[in-house]
Design an enzyme around this catalytic site. Sequence first.
Site, PDB file in Angstrom:
ATOM      1  N   THR A 150       0.838  -1.203   0.000  1.00 31.08           N
ATOM      2  CA  THR A 150       0.000   0.000   0.000  1.00 31.08           C
ATOM      3  C   THR A 150       0.876   1.258   0.000  1.00 31.08           C
ATOM      4  O   THR A 150       0.551   2.255  -0.665  1.00 31.08           O
ATOM      5  CB  THR A 150      -0.923  -0.010   1.239  1.00 31.08           C
ATOM      6  OG1 THR A 150      -1.678  -1.214   1.200  1.00 31.08           O
ATOM      7  CG2 THR A 150      -1.846   1.189   1.277  1.00 31.08           C
TER       8      THR A 150
ATOM      9  N   HIS B  34       1.928   1.845  -3.445  1.00 29.08           N
ATOM     10  CA  HIS B  34       0.848   2.476  -4.227  1.00 29.08           C
ATOM     11  C   HIS B  34       0.848   3.998  -3.987  1.00 29.08           C
ATOM     12  O   HIS B  34       0.692   4.794  -4.907  1.00 29.08           O
ATOM     13  CB  HIS B  34      -0.522   1.926  -3.817  1.00 29.08           C
ATOM     14  CG  HIS B  34      -0.821   0.567  -4.367  1.00 29.08           C
ATOM     15  ND1 HIS B  34      -1.166   0.356  -5.683  1.00 29.08           N
ATOM     16  CD2 HIS B  34      -0.830  -0.653  -3.787  1.00 29.08           C
ATOM     17  CE1 HIS B  34      -1.363  -0.934  -5.885  1.00 29.08           C
ATOM     18  NE2 HIS B  34      -1.159  -1.578  -4.747  1.00 29.08           N
TER      19      HIS B  34
ATOM     20  N   CYS C  78     -21.067   0.223  15.024  1.00 27.53           N
ATOM     21  CA  CYS C  78     -21.935  -0.080  13.880  1.00 27.53           C
ATOM     22  C   CYS C  78     -22.260  -1.577  13.849  1.00 27.53           C
ATOM     23  O   CYS C  78     -21.703  -2.370  14.610  1.00 27.53           O
ATOM     24  CB  CYS C  78     -21.266   0.375  12.572  1.00 27.53           C
ATOM     25  SG  CYS C  78     -19.953  -0.726  12.002  1.00 27.53           S
TER      26      CYS C  78
ATOM     27  N   CYS D 246     -19.259  -3.896  13.291  1.00 26.67           N
ATOM     28  CA  CYS D 246     -18.430  -4.033  14.498  1.00 26.67           C
ATOM     29  C   CYS D 246     -19.114  -4.953  15.499  1.00 26.67           C
ATOM     30  O   CYS D 246     -18.490  -5.847  16.068  1.00 26.67           O
ATOM     31  CB  CYS D 246     -18.170  -2.671  15.136  1.00 26.67           C
ATOM     32  SG  CYS D 246     -16.947  -1.686  14.246  1.00 26.67           S
TER      33      CYS D 246
ATOM     34  N   ARG E 119      12.312 -14.455  -4.541  1.00 27.68           N
ATOM     35  CA  ARG E 119      11.237 -14.810  -3.614  1.00 27.68           C
ATOM     36  C   ARG E 119      10.897 -16.301  -3.692  1.00 27.68           C
ATOM     37  O   ARG E 119      10.531 -16.917  -2.684  1.00 27.68           O
ATOM     38  CB  ARG E 119      10.007 -13.953  -3.917  1.00 27.68           C
ATOM     39  CG  ARG E 119      10.256 -12.487  -3.546  1.00 27.68           C
ATOM     40  CD  ARG E 119       9.165 -11.557  -3.994  1.00 27.68           C
ATOM     41  NE  ARG E 119       9.329 -10.251  -3.365  1.00 27.68           N
ATOM     42  CZ  ARG E 119       8.494  -9.238  -3.545  1.00 27.68           C
ATOM     43  NH1 ARG E 119       7.440  -9.366  -4.341  1.00 27.68           N
ATOM     44  NH2 ARG E 119       8.697  -8.086  -2.927  1.00 27.68           N
TER      45      ARG E 119
ATOM     46  N   LEU F   5      -6.847 -12.017  -1.117  1.00 31.31           N
ATOM     47  CA  LEU F   5      -6.447 -10.789  -0.407  1.00 31.31           C
ATOM     48  C   LEU F   5      -6.049  -9.697  -1.397  1.00 31.31           C
ATOM     49  O   LEU F   5      -6.135  -8.509  -1.107  1.00 31.31           O
ATOM     50  CB  LEU F   5      -5.254 -11.085   0.523  1.00 31.31           C
ATOM     51  CG  LEU F   5      -4.811  -9.897   1.367  1.00 31.31           C
ATOM     52  CD1 LEU F   5      -5.590  -9.850   2.682  1.00 31.31           C
ATOM     53  CD2 LEU F   5      -3.323  -9.910   1.661  1.00 31.31           C
ATOM     54  N   SER F   6      -5.602 -10.133  -2.592  1.00 29.37           N
ATOM     55  CA  SER F   6      -5.025  -9.200  -3.565  1.00 29.37           C
ATOM     56  C   SER F   6      -5.938  -8.030  -3.901  1.00 29.37           C
ATOM     57  O   SER F   6      -7.156  -8.165  -3.909  1.00 29.37           O
ATOM     58  CB  SER F   6      -4.786  -9.918  -4.889  1.00 29.37           C
ATOM     59  OG  SER F   6      -3.661 -10.713  -4.805  1.00 29.37           O
TER      60      SER F   6
END
Length: 365
Positions: A62, A65, A118, A121, A223, A284-285
């Site tokens: 992130t 990004h 909320c 949650c 990797r 997850l991507s």
Amino acid sequence: MSQCSRTALLVGSNMSDLPSTMLAWTKVRNEPDGFELIEHPVPNPGPNEILVKTTSTSICGTDLHIWHWDEWSKQEVPLGTITGHETCGTIVGLGSNVTSHKLGQLVSIECHLADWTCQRCKEGNAHICENGSIFGVHTNGAFAPYFTIQATNARTTPEGLEPGYGSIQDPLGNAIHTLTGGPIEGSTIAIHGLGPIGLFAVNAAKALGAKMIIAIDWENEYRMDLAKKLGADMVLGKSHDIIAEILSATEGRGVDNSCEFSGSTAALSNAIHSTRMGGYLNVLSVYGNPNPPVPMNDLVFRYLHLKGINGRKMWSTWDIMEDLLSRNEIDIETIVTHRINWKDFQDAMRLSKNGQCGKIILDFP
Ligand SMILES: NC(=O)c1ccc[n+]([C@@H]2O[C@H](COP(=O)([O-])OP(=O)(O)OC[C@H]3O[C@@H](n4cnc5c(N)ncnc54)[C@H](O)[C@@H]3O)[C@@H](O)[C@H]2O)c1
Ligand SMILES: [Zn+2]
Ligand SMILES: [Zn+2]
């Protein structure tokens, strides 16, 4: 200074020893990179917050990004934000209402900020709070020597863990949350994408008793070698027919649990075609193409359970992770390939971009 922060100063007994200002990496310009190390006040904790002195902050996809300043980042990150969300440190200040934490405690941060009121949650899904935001993306974060955060989001760092490694619990937690979307113990598992999170997933799947782990990247040999070292039973890349290899390793059936960590639509399609009938596909991507082509009929006829994964469950993912870490089951030293001084943030971002790395940690000595 507000009344709240005055109260906090009184409660945090050693806060008078703290500097009043700090340098912090700040996204200041509307362009790729666009970061500068600039001066900010050391923040004061609000009534329910703590002030933390940073030990380490690790670099996440992130952050890359945001560094590239793609469309998503432009929408989400206000210019002037101190970014960085995978972090840990020592509590040096307490807000006036905080009784759950103590000065001097080592804590690791859950970056999903929730309102805890909320419906999401209340049903136990605070990681997708309807009014949620992300620390270090939407609010000031931890590419800085000090930060404040809701005390609820600070977990005690597991005993025995090298303090600088506390920050890897964010990506390790992503990996575990993804894996736990399907069966693990005694199961066959495919990990698509061997970035830091995929590598943590290889390690965690092994630690949680997977029967066979197939690790797949495309052309990142560095990797792929790390995945072998972490105990993957089979490592595949672009020179292989990935679907055929997975099917042949599983008596033609496909794996029980596929986890997608690459962000490649080709990998998503491979995963659909190589998960067993009635199996689990956990994604997850985040895809560069927001409308990725998905072979839907195969998904339907294979009767797959498809699940999107976001963040970490609060707190069941953290509990599994703490158990693994306290039993020394995670080979952090293999996955964290670089530790860099936080002032060299720009070097760390360039290294993250070229991909010849596992997890990168920025240390705040
Ligand atoms: N949903 C969430 O809460 C959340 C949180 C963090 C990260 N993410 C996303 O999770 C993903 C993993 O993050 P990361 O930092 O470990 O990733 P990364 O970008 O560092 O690594 C991705 C890896 O996938 C490999 N790859 C590319 N094409 C492939 C293919 N066809 N098959 C197999 N592998 C291929 C690349 O070589 C690379 O090593 C990213 O998409 C990231 O944006 C999501
Ligand atoms: Zn992250
Ligand atoms: Zn909520």
